[in-house]
Enzyme design. Structure first.
Site, PDB file in Angstrom:
ATOM      1  N   ARG A   1       0.859  -1.192   0.000  1.00  0.00           N
ATOM      2  CA  ARG A   1       0.000   0.000   0.000  1.00  0.00           C
ATOM      3  C   ARG A   1       0.889   1.234   0.000  1.00  0.00           C
ATOM      4  NH1 ARG A   1      -1.912   0.365   6.409  1.00  0.00           N
ATOM      5  NH2 ARG A   1       0.181   0.257   7.237  1.00  0.00           N
TER       6      ARG A   1
ATOM      7  N   GLU B   1      -2.079   7.978   5.574  1.00  0.00           N
ATOM      8  CA  GLU B   1      -0.650   8.142   5.875  1.00  0.00           C
ATOM      9  C   GLU B   1       0.208   8.327   4.621  1.00  0.00           C
ATOM     10  OE1 GLU B   1       0.578   4.986   8.527  1.00  0.00           O
ATOM     11  OE2 GLU B   1      -0.144   6.100  10.257  1.00  0.00           O
TER      12      GLU B   1
ATOM     13  N   CYS C   1       8.418   9.041  -5.553  1.00  0.00           N
ATOM     14  CA  CYS C   1       8.492   8.188  -6.748  1.00  0.00           C
ATOM     15  C   CYS C   1       9.565   8.766  -7.664  1.00  0.00           C
ATOM     16  CB  CYS C   1       7.142   8.162  -7.451  1.00  0.00           C
ATOM     17  SG  CYS C   1       7.170   7.274  -9.018  1.00  0.00           S
TER      18      CYS C   1
ATOM     19  N   CYS D   1      10.023   7.926 -11.021  1.00  0.00           N
ATOM     20  CA  CYS D   1       9.764   7.609 -12.433  1.00  0.00           C
ATOM     21  C   CYS D   1      10.043   8.849 -13.298  1.00  0.00           C
ATOM     22  CB  CYS D   1       8.316   7.154 -12.602  1.00  0.00           C
ATOM     23  SG  CYS D   1       7.152   8.512 -12.588  1.00  0.00           S
TER      24      CYS D   1
ATOM     25  N   CYS E   1       7.799  11.849 -12.563  1.00  0.00           N
ATOM     26  CA  CYS E   1       8.090  12.551 -11.299  1.00  0.00           C
ATOM     27  C   CYS E   1       9.392  13.354 -11.419  1.00  0.00           C
ATOM     28  CB  CYS E   1       8.148  11.563 -10.136  1.00  0.00           C
ATOM     29  SG  CYS E   1       6.506  10.899  -9.724  1.00  0.00           S
TER      30      CYS E   1
ATOM     31  N   GLU F   1      -5.533   7.783  14.969  1.00  0.00           N
ATOM     32  CA  GLU F   1      -5.267   6.376  15.286  1.00  0.00           C
ATOM     33  C   GLU F   1      -4.406   6.286  16.538  1.00  0.00           C
ATOM     34  OE1 GLU F   1      -3.299   4.104  12.242  1.00  0.00           O
ATOM     35  OE2 GLU F   1      -4.516   4.957  10.647  1.00  0.00           O
TER      36      GLU F   1
ATOM     37  N   TRP G   1       3.598  -4.388  14.977  1.00  0.00           N
ATOM     38  CA  TRP G   1       4.806  -3.942  14.293  1.00  0.00           C
ATOM     39  C   TRP G   1       5.854  -3.318  15.210  1.00  0.00           C
ATOM     40  CZ3 TRP G   1       5.491   1.159  15.274  1.00  0.00           C
ATOM     41  CH2 TRP G   1       4.348   1.916  15.557  1.00  0.00           C
TER      42      TRP G   1
ATOM     43  N   GLU H   1      -2.027  -7.839   9.717  1.00  0.00           N
ATOM     44  CA  GLU H   1      -2.413  -7.084  10.915  1.00  0.00           C
ATOM     45  C   GLU H   1      -3.383  -7.855  11.815  1.00  0.00           C
ATOM     46  OE1 GLU H   1      -3.532  -3.154   9.495  1.00  0.00           O
ATOM     47  OE2 GLU H   1      -1.445  -2.505   9.587  1.00  0.00           O
TER      48      GLU H   1
ATOM     49  N   HIS I   1      -2.780  -7.244  15.398  1.00  0.00           N
ATOM     50  CA  HIS I   1      -2.747  -5.854  15.874  1.00  0.00           C
ATOM     51  C   HIS I   1      -3.907  -5.652  16.842  1.00  0.00           C
ATOM     52  CE1 HIS I   1      -2.893  -1.497  15.963  1.00  0.00           C
ATOM     53  NE2 HIS I   1      -1.762  -1.441  15.275  1.00  0.00           N
TER      54      HIS I   1
END
Ligand code: GLA
Ligand code: ZN
Length: 669
Positions: free
Chosen positions: A109, A148, A153, A155, A158, A304, A312, A352, A355
């Site tokens: 992600r 978050e 990047c 590429c 970018c 959060e 983690w 997770e 978690h």
């Protein structure tokens, strides 16, 4: 935003669509825990658009409405933090290119290309669908853009955007070559087209390039955010928008990013339980809370946090009894108008699954965590009046992300760490031990409302910050500056005359040389004639600057090495104000005593007199009423005397302060 403290967190019913009885169970349990909000839709793209152009939002609307009918509102997330497989299969350009030039495969992600037009377009389409569906739904209290944001990047698209950013900033390549000092090692460019992003397999020695790359990454992420916000607004959604920031993440300058959203929110995961006292993580995250509040000088959301242990951190440490409510009150004391968890219900599989969650795999209400969460919910109900109130700190502490980039990227004067955050934290901890509120601010922040301004290691200066510091002292403020002060400009070019640049008269000193000590070495700073009620001697570490007096009085002198007897700390009177200079990094005890004296001199009163150690304290104000929050983070019971006229909201007015508990009260002013 709401007339109560928002209590809830991330909830992912999209993982349970084939088990409708789970939602029924969750609803019952959320109500039992006094939960009044959920954050829905984070990473739910594949459930909202299972095939390109085929939208399935009914399930989400049903859940939103059902929760609302039961008193639970929604912060709706856009799903751009992770994408469906069909999207990257059909449009592989949306995947990120890493620093070494390799291309990401599908998976994970937070790894899209920041500039990809097709990704922005696809995000815009799904965001529009969500906004059209939910813009008038009274359940929706805010929009949470993506999740978050992080990273860069590399590429071709970018890189091209980076060149455009530089061209706009510098105008001519000659100007850029000068500001980046490119004659060094023959690194001059003859056109903007020749410039590549810094890379481990390319250039990593040009500080100007590296700092500008971070600024560019911030701006590109801002553009990405704008694209999402515009999609929502164009479709008619009017609710406030936020992004969930992370503090220890230094990738972007949130002080710039704040301008693209309406409310600040952030994710806080302190190392509770990792050392013998929880005051350490409380102070570390207290500094972060204060910094988040000060981006907009408004209450923020704690988007959060973890109700038990994470999957983690170094290890899955449980929170001992009482810590969950204590951490919640601590956040509210610092200016949070919400307490939210990741996550409400634990998933069954994937990385997770272990978690912490309010509802764990046993689905029971009699678990210790569920009971602690319920108790937290009860306490937050008592704090409803606090929502929307402000903080009126009299002390500003500068901790600036762009300055941090410059310090960290610079080779020398100490490559085993200059310790910018550590130095800032030392001041912060000592201020909190002296029971005062602190604003943690960036260089561009307004200084005029403070009585005391602290600028640890203000190494790289930009804009008019030095002028504003000068005015602050001129008008009667008390400034504390330290070693590595005003040495380089915003592109890390050294100033070509005496430093601290433009402050040698304000501080009454000038820098001659810098001695960088190893971790094993130390020097001593000896107090001159018992000045300021300080102890006779303190050890000093890391960096010892050799300075020459330019009008200031020394109140500490070095005790060892060839520079023994030369000034280590000074004070100068400048116009109506005062300016202290600390030429070295001192031991913790020094900061506590020194600040006690400086606070008293500047008439900054403690919130409570004689605050015992391991207790943190904050306040918020509204209409002449001050809410004072105190948390005992120690494993021992303490005693504390409350101010006269204190009206209790949480805890009792006795001097007894049981371990791992809080007292919250109001005083009229
Ligand atoms: C981050 C993310 C969440 C989750 C938590 C776990 O904060 O935003 O999606 O992964 O970490 O602690
Ligand atoms: Zn890219």
């Amino acid at each position: 935003m709401e007339d109560k403290i928002i209590y809830g967190g991330d909830y992912n019913p999209d993982q349970w669509l084939d088990e409708p009885e789970i939602l029924e169970q969750d609803l019952r349990m959320m109500k039992a825990a006094h939960i009044n909000e959920v954050t829905l839709g984070v990473f739910a793209w594949a459930s909202l658009e299972p095939e390109e152009g085929k939208f399935t939002l009914d399930w989400l609307e049903e859940i939103v409405n059902k929760l609302y009918a039961n008193g639970i509102k929604t912060i709706m997330a856009t799903p751009s933090g992770a994408r469906p497989k069909w999207l990257s299969d059909k449009y592989p350009e949306v995947l990120r290119t890493w620093e070494d030039g390799t291309k990401a495969q599908y998976g994970g992600r937070h790894n899209h290309c920041l500039t990809s037009p097709i990704y922005r377009e696809k995000v815009r389409i799904i965001d529009t669908k969500l906004a059209e569906r939910f813009k008038d739904n009274p359940a929706i209290i805010a929009w949470h853009i993506s999740n978050e944001f992080s990273g860069e990047c590399y590429c071709p698209s970018c890189q091209k955007a980076f060149r455009g950013f530089l061209k706009k900033k510098y105008g001519t390549i000659e100007k850029l070559n000068h500001e980046w000092w490119n004659a060094f090692w023959s690194h001059q460019y003859s056109s903007f087209d020749q410039i590549d992003a810094p890379s481990n397999i390319g250039e990593k020695g040009t500080n100007g390039l590296m700092i500008d790359w971070k600024r560019y990454a911030t701006e590109e992420c801002d553009n990405f955010i704008d694209n999402e916000v515009n999609a929502l607004r164009d479709a008619g959604a009017t609710q406030p928008v936020t992004i969930n920031m992370m503090y220890d993440f230094g990738g972007y300058d949130y002080n710039e990013q704040k301008n693209h959203i309406d409310i600040i929110s952030w994710d806080s995961y302190p190392d509770w339980g990792f050392s013998e006292s929880d005051i350490k993580p409380a102070l570390e995250h207290g500094l972060c809370h204060d910094s988040m509040r000060c981006y907009k000088d408004k209450p923020f959301l704690l988007m959060e946090s973890c109700p038990s242990g994470t999957n983690w951190q170094q290890t899955h440490r449980l929170k001992r009894n009482g810590l969950l409510p204590l951490a919640a009150i601590h956040a509210v004391g610092h200016g949070a108008d919400s307490v939210q968890y990741f996550q409400i219900r634990a998933g069954r599989g994937s990385c997770e699954k272990f978690h912490g969650a309010i509802i764990d795999h046993t689905c029971r209400e009699d678990t210790r965590v569920f009971k602690e969460a319920t108790k937290t919910g009860e306490l937050l109900l008592k704090l409803a009046d606090v929502a929307g109130s402000q903080t009126d700190a009299k002390v500003g502490l500068i901790y600036d992300r762009q300055n941090e980039w410059a310090i960290d990227m610079s080779e020398g004067p100490r490559n085993c760490g200059e310790g910018y955050l550590e130095q800032t934290q030392k001041f912060y901890n000592a201020l909190k031990r002296n029971a005062v509120d602190v604003d943690v601010i960036s260089e561009p922040h307004d200084f005029s409302k403070y009585k005391i301004l602290i600028a640890p290691m203000l190494y790289s200066v930009r804009g008019d910050v030095l002028e504003r510091i000068r005015d602050f002292v001129k008008n009667g403020g008390t400034l504390i500056a330290t070693y590595l002060c005003a040495m380089t400009n915003e592109n890390d070019l050294c100033f070509l005359h005496d430093t601290p640049h433009d402050l040698t008269d304000v501080l009454g000193v000038r820098l001659d040389e810098i001695d960088g000590l190893t971790d094993e070495q130390s020097n001593k700073a000896l107090t001159v004639d018992g000045a300021m009620g300080l102890d006779k001697s303190y050890s000093c570490n890391k960096i010892c600057e050799l300075i020459t007096l330019n009008g200031a009085e020394p109140f500490m002198k070095y005790g060892e090495d060839f520079y023994a007897g030369s000034p280590a700390a000074t004070v100068n009177h400048f116009e109506k104000g005062k300016a202290y200079y600390l030429a070295t990094d001192l031991e913790d005890d020094f900061y506590k005593k020194f600040l006690e004296k400086v606070l008293a001199d500047a008439n900054v009163e403690p919130l409570v007199k004689k605050l015992p150690s391991e207790i943190d304290i904050q306040s918020r104000v509204r209409d002449g009423r001050r809410y004072i929050f105190m948390e005992n983070f120690s494993r021992e019971d303490k005693k504390v005397k409350l101010p006269k006229g204190a009206k209790m909201i949480i805890g009792d007015e006795s001097e007894e302060f049981p371990n791992t508990s809080a007292k919250v009260f109001t005083v009229e002013e």
